[in-house]
Design an enzyme around this catalytic site. Structure first.
Site, PDB file in Angstrom:
ATOM      1  N   GLU A  19       4.882  -7.398  -5.350  1.00 33.98           N
ATOM      2  CA  GLU A  19       5.687  -6.289  -5.881  1.00 33.98           C
ATOM      3  C   GLU A  19       7.161  -6.657  -5.793  1.00 33.98           C
ATOM      4  OE1 GLU A  19       5.836  -3.067  -3.185  1.00 33.98           O
ATOM      5  OE2 GLU A  19       6.788  -1.723  -4.614  1.00 33.98           O
ATOM      6  N   HIS A  20       7.589  -7.066  -4.586  1.00 27.49           N
ATOM      7  CA  HIS A  20       8.978  -7.512  -4.378  1.00 27.49           C
ATOM      8  C   HIS A  20       8.937  -8.996  -4.017  1.00 27.49           C
ATOM      9  CE1 HIS A  20      10.404  -3.314  -3.917  1.00 27.49           C
ATOM     10  NE2 HIS A  20       9.351  -3.130  -3.180  1.00 27.49           N
TER      11      HIS A  20
HETATM   12  N1  LIG Z   1       5.249   0.571  -5.100  1.00 25.50           N
HETATM   13  C1  LIG Z   1       6.399   1.242  -4.975  1.00 25.50           C
HETATM   14  O1  LIG Z   1       7.276   1.165  -5.817  1.00 25.50           O
HETATM   15  C2  LIG Z   1       6.617   2.121  -3.758  1.00 25.50           C
HETATM   16  C3  LIG Z   1       7.836   2.828  -3.554  1.00 25.50           C
HETATM   17  C4  LIG Z   1       7.972   3.655  -2.398  1.00 25.50           C
HETATM   18  C5  LIG Z   1       6.907   3.759  -1.510  1.00 25.50           C
HETATM   19  N2  LIG Z   1       5.767   3.060  -1.767  1.00 25.50           N
HETATM   20  C6  LIG Z   1       4.591   3.171  -0.953  1.00 25.50           C
HETATM   21  O2  LIG Z   1       4.050   4.470  -1.226  1.00 25.50           O
HETATM   22  C7  LIG Z   1       3.275   4.865  -0.128  1.00 25.50           C
HETATM   23  C8  LIG Z   1       3.649   6.275   0.243  1.00 25.50           C
HETATM   24  O3  LIG Z   1       2.618   6.717   1.094  1.00 25.50           O
HETATM   25  P1  LIG Z   1       2.906   7.918   2.105  1.00 25.50           P
HETATM   26  O4  LIG Z   1       1.675   8.058   2.954  1.00 25.50           O
HETATM   27  O5  LIG Z   1       4.221   7.689   2.742  1.00 25.50           O
HETATM   28  O6  LIG Z   1       3.103   9.230   1.243  1.00 25.50           O
HETATM   29  P2  LIG Z   1       2.176   9.941   0.147  1.00 25.50           P
HETATM   30  O7  LIG Z   1       2.946  11.145  -0.278  1.00 25.50           O
HETATM   31  O8  LIG Z   1       1.752   8.986  -0.909  1.00 25.50           O
HETATM   32  O9  LIG Z   1       0.850  10.372   0.911  1.00 25.50           O
HETATM   33  C9  LIG Z   1       0.902  11.366   1.846  1.00 25.50           C
HETATM   34  C10 LIG Z   1       0.013  12.498   1.350  1.00 25.50           C
HETATM   35  O10 LIG Z   1      -1.344  12.090   1.447  1.00 25.50           O
HETATM   36  C11 LIG Z   1      -2.148  13.202   1.760  1.00 25.50           C
HETATM   37  N3  LIG Z   1      -3.059  12.883   2.861  1.00 25.50           N
HETATM   38  C12 LIG Z   1      -2.705  12.481   4.096  1.00 25.50           C
HETATM   39  N4  LIG Z   1      -3.812  12.295   4.853  1.00 25.50           N
HETATM   40  C13 LIG Z   1      -4.882  12.601   4.064  1.00 25.50           C
HETATM   41  C14 LIG Z   1      -6.286  12.599   4.257  1.00 25.50           C
HETATM   42  N5  LIG Z   1      -6.829  12.251   5.405  1.00 25.50           N
HETATM   43  N6  LIG Z   1      -7.088  12.973   3.232  1.00 25.50           N
HETATM   44  C15 LIG Z   1      -6.540  13.319   2.035  1.00 25.50           C
HETATM   45  N7  LIG Z   1      -5.214  13.339   1.794  1.00 25.50           N
HETATM   46  C16 LIG Z   1      -4.399  12.980   2.790  1.00 25.50           C
HETATM   47  C17 LIG Z   1      -1.228  14.336   2.169  1.00 25.50           C
HETATM   48  O11 LIG Z   1      -1.277  15.350   1.173  1.00 25.50           O
HETATM   49  C18 LIG Z   1       0.141  13.722   2.209  1.00 25.50           C
HETATM   50  O12 LIG Z   1       1.107  14.582   1.663  1.00 25.50           O
HETATM   51  C19 LIG Z   1       3.565   3.902   1.025  1.00 25.50           C
HETATM   52  O13 LIG Z   1       2.446   3.044   1.169  1.00 25.50           O
HETATM   53  C20 LIG Z   1       4.789   3.120   0.534  1.00 25.50           C
HETATM   54  O14 LIG Z   1       4.716   1.791   0.997  1.00 25.50           O
HETATM   55  C21 LIG Z   1       5.591   2.247  -2.861  1.00 25.50           C
HETATM   56  N1  LIG Z   2      10.178  -0.612  -1.173  1.00 26.90           N
HETATM   57  C1  LIG Z   2       9.720   0.556  -1.907  1.00 26.90           C
HETATM   58  C2  LIG Z   2       8.943   0.039  -3.074  1.00 26.90           C
HETATM   59  O1  LIG Z   2       7.831  -0.658  -2.626  1.00 26.90           O
HETATM   60  C3  LIG Z   2      10.898   1.373  -2.361  1.00 26.90           C
HETATM   61  C4  LIG Z   2      11.559   2.071  -1.232  1.00 26.90           C
HETATM   62  C5  LIG Z   2      12.043   3.323  -1.215  1.00 26.90           C
HETATM   63  N2  LIG Z   2      12.600   3.574   0.004  1.00 26.90           N
HETATM   64  C6  LIG Z   2      12.436   2.480   0.748  1.00 26.90           C
HETATM   65  N3  LIG Z   2      11.757   1.525  -0.008  1.00 26.90           N
END
Ligand SMILES: NC(=O)c1ccc[n+]([C@@H]2O[C@H](COP(=O)([O-])OP(=O)(O)OC[C@H]3O[C@@H](n4cnc5c(N)ncnc54)[C@H](O)[C@@H]3O)[C@@H](O)[C@H]2O)c1
Ligand SMILES: N[C@H](CO)Cc1c[nH]c[nH+]1
Ligand SMILES: [Zn+2]
Length: 440
Positions: A333-334
């Site tokens: 991704e990065h």
């Molecule tokens: N690819 C990208 O560009 C990018 C950018 C930013 C973040 N990310 C990634 O996105 C992801 C964000 O994940 P997050 O967990 O922080 O937030 P999220 O909002 O995606 O997930 C949390 C939600 O999941 C649900 N949840 C939690 N436990 C659960 C369960 N047991 N059963 C069903 N639903 C449940 C809840 O409703 C909660 O609000 C991270 O893995 C981060 O690395 C990716």
């Molecule tokens: N690295 C994430 C995309 O994978 C983007 C992000 C938002 N805040 C911190 N990191």
């Protein structure tokens, strides 16, 4: 923290072990089963299901929580926000908007294919798009910027944000501030699979949308997969991942700092240092524990879990060509390139979401303020997908007009095709049966 950094020495390996290319997202099985009943409950019960899951999964203690963020919540968010942070969000919005305006295609184009035969494309904004802003393992006003700005630049008539509520039933203040600064007025408090289902089917409060964009946990990724026949799931953006591609020119302390960046997102992230330099490999391995000690304990735990686990660590290759080969196979991704000539090495990269070049371009800058989008394809999707962009909020329609002059030549060719393929209707439509004015 006495964990051992995962160190993979490939210098004598014939080829790249396939398991090194895996991510946590590779096995969505358990999540797919988990989210099915959640999706069905939102489809049949609407807002009531959203409130129930907010309590069950987001710890919300406000049974009658307003599902749409109120004007008062927006005003409170601005009032409570550090003015310096507001200025940083505005700075980032300016750069991201400038970058995505440069991406925006013209409204239409047209060429004369043959004398008297014109054809072209029109670029049209999608009518409604939902921006998923994660809130489980962190707050992401930066993701508001990365998902809402290209939508505004594209001219999407209805752009909404969905994001999990905090236990007090409120939306993250930074998310509301960024949304207001960009011009998004609809922010709904629903995350995870239930949020995806809400914008797929619509509820009493949440509008059904045509497309959802934005990254999320495996619950979000699984729901998008199961609902892809109801709502366009957009770029497959799952748990964060990165490769730091380094040669012997880099300072191991700097490489270790940058290897940690994406590993701290969560235990489901992936991060690898890939280098042909034993000095850099060993130097980074030695530097990591010291950096973890300087970090927030939760983030240090996430990072060490990743870098000492199956989906992260250090890969040492026999030469730099093999390091590049690993990177292209992994399709990160990065990607950071920390070498003596990163611009030259950029030309060797075929598969990556974004590529950040040199010691002054850490992934952190790309995540927040440079301008290119940080919502990027994960789980090897970078082999066929691009970073989120203005184009993801638009679609093309082609158009054509054939004059009488062009028709005479085209009809004969068309008739031969239709006759060969056995379509008599296609053939008759371009035969003498077509009632065209005399001489046309
Ligand atoms: N690819 C990208 O560009 C990018 C950018 C930013 C973040 N990310 C990634 O996105 C992801 C964000 O994940 P997050 O967990 O922080 O937030 P999220 O909002 O995606 O997930 C949390 C939600 O999941 C649900 N949840 C939690 N436990 C659960 C369960 N047991 N059963 C069903 N639903 C449940 C809840 O409703 C909660 O609000 C991270 O893995 C981060 O690395 C990716
Ligand atoms: N690295 C994430 C995309 O994978 C983007 C992000 C938002 N805040 C911190 N990191
Ligand atoms: Zn990040």
């Amino acid at each position: 923290m006495n964990k051992t950094v995962n160190f993979v020495d490939l210098r004598d390996a014939e080829n790249i072990p396939a398991h090194l290319l895996d991510r946590t997202e590779a096995d969505l099985g358990p999540y797919l089963e988990r989210v099915k009943p959640i999706i069905e409950a939102v489809r049949t019960e609407g807002d009531a299901a959203l409130r129930r899951f907010a309590q069950a999964y987001d710890g919300v203690t406000i049974p009658d929580m307003s599902i749409r963020a109120t004007e008062e919540e927006f005003e409170t968010a601005f009032r409570e926000m550090d003015p310096e942070l507001i200025r940083s969000i505005e700075y980032a919005i300016g750069n991201i908007r400038k970058f995505h305006e440069a991406q925006k295609p013209e409204d239409s184009w047209m060429i004369e294919v043959q004398p008297g035969v014109w054809a072209g494309d029109r670029n049209v904004a999608i009518e409604s798009v939902a921006c998923y802003v994660p809130r489980g393992k962190g707050a992401f006003p930066s993701v508001v910027n990365m998902t809402a700005i290209p939508g505004m630049v594209a001219g999407v008539p209805r752009l909404v944000i969905i994001t999990p509520p905090a236990p007090d039933g409120r939306v993250d203040a930074g998310t509301l501030v960024a949304a207001r600064l960009i011009g998004v007025t609809e922010v709904y408090k629903c995350g995870g699979a239930q949020g995806v289902a809400a914008v797929a089917y619509g509820t009493e409060t949440v509008p059904a949308c045509m497309k959802i964009v934005g990254p999320g946990s495996p619950y979000v990724v699984a729901a998008k997969k199961l609902l892809s026949h109801v709502i366009d799931p957009g770029v497959p953006a799952g748990p964060s991942e990165a490769i730091i591609l380094a040669d012997d020119s880099v300072d191991p302390e700097l490489a270790a700092l940058d290897l940690i960046i994406e590993s701290e997102h969560g235990p489901d992230s992936s991060a690898w240092l890939v280098t042909d330099s034993p000095r850099v490999a060993r130097g980074v391995q030695a530097a990591l524990p010291g950096h973890w000690q300087q970090m927030d304990a939760k983030r240090a735990e996430f990072s060490s879990t990743v870098l000492c686990g199956a989906y992260g660590g250090i890969v040492l290759t026999r030469d730099f060509d093999t390091a590049v080969e690993f990177t292209n196979a992994y399709a990160p991704e990065h990607l950071e390139i920390l070498t003596c000539d990163p611009m030259a090495d950029l030309g060797r990269i075929r598969n990556a979401g974004e590529v950040l070049l040199g010691n002054h371009t850490p992934v952190s800058l790309g995540n927040y303020v440079i301008g290119p989008n940080a919502v990027l394809p994960t789980n090897r999707a970078a082999r066929t997908h691009s970073p989120l962009s203005v184009h993801d909020y638009m679609k093309r329609m082609s158009f054509a007009r054939v004059s009488a002059r062009g028709y005479r030549e085209m009809a004969a060719h068309t008739h031969r095709f239709a006759s060969y393929e056995g379509f008599s209707g296609h053939a008759r439509a371009v035969s003498s049966a077509r009632p065209l004015a005399k001489g046309q």
